[in-house]
Every structure is written in structure tokens, then in C-alpha cells.
Design an enzyme around this catalytic site. Structure first.
Site, short mmCIF file in Angstrom:
data_model
loop_
_atom_site.label_atom_id
_atom_site.label_comp_id
_atom_site.label_asym_id
_atom_site.label_seq_id
_atom_site.Cartn_x
_atom_site.Cartn_y
_atom_site.Cartn_z
N ASP A 114 40.90 -0.48 75.89
CA ASP A 114 39.52 -1.18 76.29
C ASP A 114 38.50 -0.95 75.28
OD1 ASP A 114 41.00 -1.98 78.30
OD2 ASP A 114 39.64 -0.69 79.83
N ASP B 278 45.94 11.04 78.59
CA ASP B 278 44.50 10.54 77.97
C ASP B 278 44.44 10.68 76.45
OD1 ASP B 278 43.48 9.91 80.51
OD2 ASP B 278 42.27 11.69 80.82
N ASP C 115 42.92 12.41 74.42
CA ASP C 115 42.63 13.82 73.73
C ASP C 115 43.84 14.78 73.88
OD1 ASP C 115 41.46 13.47 76.39
OD2 ASP C 115 40.90 15.48 76.57
N ASP D 38 42.06 9.53 90.19
CA ASP D 38 43.44 10.32 90.35
C ASP D 38 43.42 11.24 91.59
OD1 ASP D 38 41.08 12.06 89.65
OD2 ASP D 38 42.02 12.67 87.61
#
Length: 486
Positions: free
Chosen positions: A78, A133, A135, A226
Site C-alpha cells: 500500500d 511483516d 521487518d 491480530d
């Protein structure tokens, strides 16, 4: 007294978590069977403005050992900056190498991360979804060590334990690592192996597609999508598996403002989830112990609000010295119930994870306790915002691809949103500096170590916050000066 009683309740709950962990630490889960033919898996990679780590993520995912014909890589990008160009180039490179890569770029960020995952779910080819994710750097054997647990048709989610790529980068990252180790090892293991509810940590885990769909899908009405989906799925009867021995490394935030932004989002989202689901939990037919533990879990961040109240109410008395009777009958029991459990909790986690070097980790324990105090205002604000239904965007935590001490981050482009909280933290640092002097002058020496911890916590957090901003101002000014012709 009521504030201390509340903090004592949270402290006793930590003792209970330690008890559950020690009781169940040898009961590691094993897959009930193995797939004769491996299932198709979709790797979902939600990304938003991650120019420093996007390429690292895609390259590491391409190295995961799994048949290419059974692996779909789904890049949910995004981004509004040059990250889009990076993911486009990396996706094309992987396609040329024979990978099935789907790049989805939404025009708007409706639903933020939950919206991106929901959009990806509609286009996913796999029955099982591995979420990572930006990272994170998955190990090559991640899927091989996890996917076979899905041979149990009742298993809806598998969570691996986070590792830390840059644990030793700074004092802040060391404290974060200890902080997360407590949750990721003790809490998750204790809850999962004792049959209590536990949560997907937002990344480094796998979901069964039908579990997500039958549990109501990803929803964006909280900042912890989550945690929200985890509880809805378990309320619907799905089983979760936690693998403490399967580690997926990730990068810790290296600047204080980024860390505070992350903590604010997690705290606010958990309270929002608490408000949303706690009534449903208590109306369910779940056993009372599970309801009670779920309540303690979802309400755990209210401790920050109590700690903030304690900071306001705390004041050394100028009267005569307290009697030894009061000290041993009141002060010591409250300390053992409210403060000592925090230290014992993190000591236990480090001893389990680092049996040879855990004593060395204890040197950082006073710093960790001070950091928790220093964060109390930031996180108490998050609790209050959730309680009054104050809306805020999903603010991602800036990551800079930092893995080694030699790498620098202060010239990087990303910065979290500014707030006035550091000014309030500075006020509290001054406030407790007065208390320290007051206690010394009046001979209240037993209070001094505790007051110094409050003073140091607020001072460290506020000065680190200002330092991050000041480096950005200096950087911007130097660029502006360089742009002015002589």
C-alpha cells in the site's frame, strides 16, 4: 491503596503465568501427522512505505525451502513512496526466477493492515497463509517446521516465536528484546500449552484460510486486528499452536519515538479488543478458568493506567519515619505483589532462553523496569483513548534495515508522528527529581532507589524522544543550507 491493590493483582497474575509456564514447559507440541503431499501456501507480505527493508524481506522469502509450484508470494504493498518501485522490481525478478508472485497495490489504505490482508485473502491461492511483516527475515525451514501441524483439521493458526536481528544494537534494543522475550516465551507458551486463549502476534505465523473466513475475517475496528481475530477464532472453537522453538527473526525499533508509537498502537488496540470481545467471552460456555485468564490477558494494559496514577499520587511523607511494623505488614507485601513479579518474570524468561549468559542479562533489569515506568504516560494515554473511543490511524513503526552497530539510522527519512507526551514526561522527570532530593533531605533512604527508578525512567524516555527529533531538525537544516547557492 486502591491503585497499589490493582497493581498487585496484575503482579499476582504474572506469578500465575510463570507457574503455568514451568508446569508446561516440557510439553512442546508435535504435529499429529505429516502431509503425504505438501499443501499450497500463500506467503502474505503486508508492506507500507518500507523502503529500507522491503527488498530484504522479498529476498529472504524467496530462500524459504518449499516447492515453488506450491508457493505463492503475495506482496500487499500500500506504499505511497519509492517502496512501490522496489517491490515492483523485486517481484519481477522473482517471477523471472520461476516464483509465483502477485503484487497487489491498493489505491487507498481502507482498513490499513487488516484491509490489505483481507484484499489479499480474496486473491490467495493457498489454503494456508503465512504472514510476514516487512521487518522480518524468515528462516529457510519455516514452512517445513510448521505446515504439518495443519494435519489436525481443528488447528486454525500456528505462531512462531520472534527473534531479534539487532538485539545488541543499543540499550533500547536490548531492553526491548528482554521485554518481548517475556511475552513471547513465558506468556505465549504458558497460555497455549495449558489450553488458555493466546493470540497471533500479527506476523511470523500461519493461518488456515477457512479459519479466517469462518471467524468473521480481518476486521479494522481495532488497532490490533491480530488479537481481535485470534479471540474470535478461538471462541468459534479453532485450536491454536505456539512453537517456541521455531524462531523468526525481526528488526527491533532503534529510536524511542518509533518504539513509543508501536507501544501506543499495541496498547490501544488491546483495550479496543477488550471492549469489543470481553462481554462475548463471559456470555460463552467456556470454562471459568479460561474466561478468567482471557480477562487478565485482555485487561493487562490497564496496568499502565494504574502506574500513571501511582506516579501522580506518589509523594514521600515529611512526617516521622514509618514504623517497622507498617513496613513489614503493608509496604513489603505490596512490593512483593506489585513490583517483584515484574523482575521475576523477566529473569525467568532470560534464564530459559540464555541458560549460560542469563546473569549478564540481569544487568539490564533495572533499566527495563525504569523503561516500563517511563512508558507509563505514553501507554496510559493509549488506554484512555481506547476507553473514550478516540479514533486514530494505524501508524506503522519505522524500520531502517538496522542489524549491526555500525549502521546509522538518524539520517533516514521515516519518523513517527510527533506528540506533546515527551514534554509531560520531562515534567514528571523534574517532579521525581524533587522527590529524590526530598527523600534524601528527610532521611527516607529506603525510598530513594525506587524514586530514582521513576526519575531515570521518565528522564531517559523523554530525552531519547527529544534526541530523535533534534537529529531530524539538524538533518533538515543541513540539507536546506546545502541547497542555498553561495
Amino acid at each position: 491503596m486502591s491503585v497499589l491493590t490493582g497493581l498487585s493483582a496484575y503482579g499476582i497474575h504474572r506469578y500465575f503465568i510463570i507457574y503455568l509456564y514451568l508446569k508446561n514447559r516440557n510439553g512442546a507440541p508435535v504435529p499429529p501427522g505429516y502431509f503425504e503431499r505438501l499443501p499450497k501456501v500463500t506467503m502474505q507480505l503486508p508492506i507500507f512505505n518500507e523502503v529500507y527493508v522491503a527488498e530484504r524481506l522479498l529476498r529472504s522469502v524467496s530462500e524459504v525451502e518449499y516447492p515453488r509450484e506450491l508457493l505463492q508470494i503475495q506482496v500487499l504493498d500500500d506504499s505511497t513512496d519509492e517502496t512501490r518501485q522496489i517491490t515492483t522490481l523485486c517481484a519481477e525478478e522473482l517471477r523471472q526466477r520461476g516464483f509465483n508472485v502477485q503484487l497487489i497495490h491498493r489505491v487507498d489504505r481502507t482498513g490499513f493492515k487488516a484491509g490489505a490482508l483481507s484484499a489479499g485473502l480474496d486473491a490467495a491461492e493457498g489454503e494456508f497463509l503465512c504472514i510476514l511483516d516487512a521487518d522480518f527475515v524468515p528462516q529457510k525451514d519455516l514452512l517445513k517446521r510448521t505446515v504439518h501441524f495443519f494435519t489436525d483439521p481443528k488447528v486454525g493458526m500456528i505462531q512462531t516465536r520472534w527473534g531479534h536481528l539487532n538485539r545488541g544494537y543499543s540499550l533500547l534494543t536490548r531492553m526491548q528484546a528482554i521485554f518481548l522475550d517475556g511475552h513471547l516465551l513465558l506468556e505465549q507458551t504458558a497460555r497455549s500449552r495449558s489450553g488458555r486463549f493466546f493470540n497471533f502476534n500479527g506476523t511470523a505465523g500461519l493461518w488456515r484460510r477457512s479459519c479466517i473466513q469462518q471467524s468473521g475475517g480481518w476486521q479494522a475496528d481495532t488497532l490490533c486486528e491480530d488479537l481481535d481475530l485470534s479471540y474470535r477464532a478461538q471462541l468459534a472453537g479453532w485450536k491454536f499452536v505456539y512453537l517456541a522453538d521455531v524462531v523468526t527473526p525481526a528488526e527491533l525499533p532503534v529510536d524511542m519515538n518509533g518504539f513509543k508509537s508501536q507501544q501506543h498502537r499495541w496498547t490501544k488496540g488491546s483495550v479496543q479488543t477488550c471492549k469489543k470481545l470481553l462481554p462475548t467471552i463471559w456470555r460463552s460456555q467456556l470454562p471459568f478458568p479460561i474466561k478468567l485468564e482471557a480477562t487478565g490477558h485482555l485487561m493487562s494494559n490497564f496496568a499502565y493506567l494504574l502506574l500513571a496514577f501511582l506516579c501522580i499520587l506518589l509523594h514521600p511523607s515529611a512526617g516521622p519515619p514509618q514504623s517497622w511494623l507498617r513496613t513489614f505488614l503493608v509496604d513489603v507485601p505490596f512490593f512483593l505483589a506489585a513490583s517483584a513479579p515484574v523482575a521475576v518474570f523477566y529473569i525467568c524468561a532470560q534464564r530459559e532462553l540464555h541458560p549460560r549468559t542469563w546473569m549478564r542479562q540481569l544487568l539490564f533489569l533495572p533499566c527495563l523496569l525504569a523503561l516500563g515506568i517511563g512508558l507509563s504516560l505514553n501507554n496510559a494515554r493509549a488506554v484512555l483513548e481506547a476507553l473514550i473511543n478516540h479514533k486514530s490511524d494505524f501508524t506503522r513503526t519505522p524500520k531502517y534495515g538496522i542489524e549491526r552497530k555500525s549502521q546509522k539510522w538518524r539520517s533516514c527519512k521515516y519518523r513517527p508522528l510527533k506528540s506533546a507526551v515527551p514534554l509531560v514526561e520531562l515534567g514528571f522527570a523534574i517532579y521525581f527529581t524533587y522527590f529524590v532530593v526530598f527523600a534524601i533531605v528527610h532521611g527516607q533512604f529506603l525510598s530513594v532507589p525506587f524514586l530514582v527508578m521513576f526519575q531515570a525512567g521518565f528522564l531517559y524516555v523523554c530525552l531519547s524522544s527529544f534526541a530523535s527529533r533534534w537529529s531530524k531538525v539538524n538533518l533538515d537544516n543541513s540539507r536546506a543550507t546545502a541547497a542555498i547557492p553561495a
